[in-house]
Design a protein around this motif. Sequence first.
Motif, mmCIF file in Angstrom:
data_model
loop_
_atom_site.group_PDB
_atom_site.id
_atom_site.type_symbol
_atom_site.label_atom_id
_atom_site.label_comp_id
_atom_site.label_asym_id
_atom_site.label_seq_id
_atom_site.Cartn_x
_atom_site.Cartn_y
_atom_site.Cartn_z
ATOM 1 N N THR A 98 0.820 -1.215 0.000
ATOM 2 C CA THR A 98 0.000 0.000 0.000
ATOM 3 C C THR A 98 0.855 1.268 0.000
ATOM 4 O OG1 THR A 98 -0.148 0.126 2.416
ATOM 5 C CG2 THR A 98 -1.844 -1.180 1.270
ATOM 6 N N LEU A 99 2.142 1.110 0.255
ATOM 7 C CA LEU A 99 3.027 2.282 0.348
ATOM 8 C C LEU A 99 3.517 2.698 -1.035
ATOM 9 C CD1 LEU A 99 5.150 1.181 3.428
ATOM 10 C CD2 LEU A 99 3.234 2.783 3.396
ATOM 11 N N GLN A 100 3.555 4.017 -1.247
ATOM 12 C CA GLN A 100 4.046 4.553 -2.520
ATOM 13 C C GLN A 100 4.976 5.719 -2.237
ATOM 14 O OE1 GLN A 100 0.695 5.556 -4.955
ATOM 15 N NE2 GLN A 100 -0.010 3.456 -5.124
ATOM 16 N N GLY A 101 5.862 5.969 -3.179
ATOM 17 C CA GLY A 101 6.737 7.128 -3.069
ATOM 18 C C GLY A 101 8.055 6.851 -2.370
ATOM 19 N N TYR A 102 8.333 5.607 -2.052
ATOM 20 C CA TYR A 102 9.591 5.243 -1.405
ATOM 21 C C TYR A 102 10.453 4.489 -2.419
ATOM 22 C CZ TYR A 102 7.009 6.339 2.839
ATOM 23 O OH TYR A 102 6.278 6.983 3.802
ATOM 24 N N SER A 103 11.769 4.630 -2.278
ATOM 25 C CA SER A 103 12.674 3.935 -3.200
ATOM 26 C C SER A 103 12.639 2.432 -2.933
ATOM 27 C CB SER A 103 14.111 4.455 -3.039
ATOM 28 O OG SER A 103 14.651 4.011 -1.810
ATOM 29 N N ILE A 104 13.036 1.680 -3.918
ATOM 30 C CA ILE A 104 13.057 0.225 -3.786
ATOM 31 C C ILE A 104 14.057 -0.193 -2.708
ATOM 32 C CG2 ILE A 104 14.760 -0.202 -5.597
ATOM 33 C CD1 ILE A 104 11.650 -2.291 -5.153
ATOM 34 N N GLU A 105 15.145 0.557 -2.589
ATOM 35 C CA GLU A 105 16.149 0.251 -1.557
ATOM 36 C C GLU A 105 15.557 0.448 -0.164
ATOM 37 O OE1 GLU A 105 16.797 2.482 -4.057
ATOM 38 O OE2 GLU A 105 18.104 1.269 -5.314
ATOM 39 N N ASP A 106 14.847 1.566 0.042
ATOM 40 C CA ASP A 106 14.223 1.831 1.343
ATOM 41 C C ASP A 106 13.168 0.771 1.663
ATOM 42 O OD1 ASP A 106 15.798 4.075 1.748
ATOM 43 O OD2 ASP A 106 14.244 5.488 1.080
ATOM 44 N N MET A 107 12.372 0.380 0.670
ATOM 45 C CA MET A 107 11.330 -0.632 0.888
ATOM 46 C C MET A 107 11.959 -1.984 1.223
ATOM 47 S SD MET A 107 8.433 0.824 0.784
ATOM 48 C CE MET A 107 7.375 -0.590 0.734
ATOM 49 N N ASN A 108 13.066 -2.306 0.563
ATOM 50 C CA ASN A 108 13.737 -3.580 0.847
ATOM 51 C C ASN A 108 14.290 -3.589 2.280
ATOM 52 O OD1 ASN A 108 14.736 -6.216 0.020
ATOM 53 N ND2 ASN A 108 16.770 -5.267 0.180
ATOM 54 N N THR A 109 14.913 -2.489 2.695
ATOM 55 C CA THR A 109 15.447 -2.384 4.052
ATOM 56 C C THR A 109 14.319 -2.540 5.072
ATOM 57 O OG1 THR A 109 17.199 -0.913 3.282
ATOM 58 C CG2 THR A 109 16.729 -0.893 5.638
ATOM 59 N N LEU A 110 13.201 -1.881 4.829
ATOM 60 C CA LEU A 110 12.046 -1.973 5.713
ATOM 61 C C LEU A 110 11.522 -3.408 5.767
ATOM 62 C CD1 LEU A 110 9.881 -0.584 7.471
ATOM 63 C CD2 LEU A 110 8.628 -0.119 5.361
ATOM 64 N N TYR A 111 11.408 -4.042 4.609
ATOM 65 C CA TYR A 111 10.905 -5.412 4.542
ATOM 66 C C TYR A 111 11.799 -6.373 5.319
ATOM 67 C CZ TYR A 111 9.863 -10.039 2.737
ATOM 68 O OH TYR A 111 9.572 -11.379 2.642
ATOM 69 N N VAL A 112 13.102 -6.301 5.090
ATOM 70 C CA VAL A 112 14.044 -7.203 5.768
ATOM 71 C C VAL A 112 13.975 -7.001 7.283
ATOM 72 C CG1 VAL A 112 16.502 -7.742 6.059
ATOM 73 C CG2 VAL A 112 15.550 -7.445 3.763
ATOM 74 N N THR A 113 13.908 -5.766 7.720
ATOM 75 C CA THR A 113 13.845 -5.466 9.153
ATOM 76 C C THR A 113 12.556 -5.992 9.769
ATOM 77 O OG1 THR A 113 15.174 -3.482 8.812
ATOM 78 C CG2 THR A 113 13.925 -3.614 10.861
ATOM 79 N N LEU A 114 11.429 -5.725 9.129
ATOM 80 C CA LEU A 114 10.136 -6.158 9.671
ATOM 81 C C LEU A 114 9.975 -7.674 9.603
ATOM 82 C CD1 LEU A 114 7.788 -3.352 8.294
ATOM 83 C CD2 LEU A 114 8.706 -3.593 10.618
ATOM 84 N N ARG A 115 10.492 -8.286 8.584
ATOM 85 C CA ARG A 115 10.398 -9.748 8.430
ATOM 86 C C ARG A 115 11.178 -10.454 9.553
ATOM 87 N NH1 ARG A 115 9.069 -13.648 4.114
ATOM 88 N NH2 ARG A 115 9.468 -15.536 5.278
ATOM 89 N N ALA A 116 12.230 -9.841 10.022
ATOM 90 C CA ALA A 116 13.049 -10.433 11.082
ATOM 91 C C ALA A 116 12.452 -10.220 12.475
ATOM 92 C CB ALA A 116 14.456 -9.845 11.024
ATOM 93 N N ASP A 117 11.496 -9.303 12.602
ATOM 94 C CA ASP A 117 10.929 -8.976 13.922
ATOM 95 C C ASP A 117 9.396 -8.985 13.823
ATOM 96 O OD1 ASP A 117 10.169 -7.924 16.378
ATOM 97 O OD2 ASP A 117 11.561 -6.232 16.274
ATOM 98 N N ARG A 118 8.787 -10.123 14.188
ATOM 99 C CA ARG A 118 7.337 -10.276 14.040
ATOM 100 C C ARG A 118 6.579 -9.213 14.841
ATOM 101 N NH1 ARG A 118 3.616 -15.670 14.858
ATOM 102 N NH2 ARG A 118 1.643 -14.604 14.552
ATOM 103 N N ARG A 119 7.010 -8.920 16.061
ATOM 104 C CA ARG A 119 6.322 -7.934 16.887
ATOM 105 C C ARG A 119 6.321 -6.574 16.210
ATOM 106 N NH1 ARG A 119 7.466 -3.844 19.469
ATOM 107 N NH2 ARG A 119 9.716 -4.090 19.376
#
Length: 156
Positions: free
Chosen positions: A106-127
């Motif tokens: 649902t997020l737009q306007g962010y770079s693919i690098e920023d989205m990847n960093t966010l994804y990796v971080t959130l995927r590693a921390d379920r809470r």
Amino acid sequence: MVDGVAARIFDPTTIFHPFGVPDPVLETQPEGVDTMESDPLDENEQQEQPRSSTSNRNNRPPRASRTNNEDTIMNDISQSIGQMAGSLKALKKKNWKEKLTEALDTLQGYSIEDMNTLYVTLRADRRLAEDFYMRTQSLREFFVDEFLAERRASRP
């Protein structure tokens, strides 16, 4: 007795024989031709016409209209089936990883690098991931902005 039955089954005489009338089918058809598809008409018998009134014929839509109507009905049915399938899919219980992926989409306007960093971080921390996807859209965007600002500030 069995021989008597067999003799009657293979008897070349027909139902017409006892009355002294020759079989009209055998006289007009070559031997071995099956004519059971239709009964011969008696001369006094008139061929039965289909029963329909002219008012019924006049009330029928033209053939093209019926075809278009059938196409419309089929399209409506297929759309309804598609909607039901979508509803059933939505009822399926999603795991937290699927919910995270949908929220990130649902997020737009962010770079693919920023989205990847966010994804990796959130995927590693379920809470933390649950904290992210449980938010409204505007709160998700605020979360991402804060997250990216912290990341950039912590870089040397």
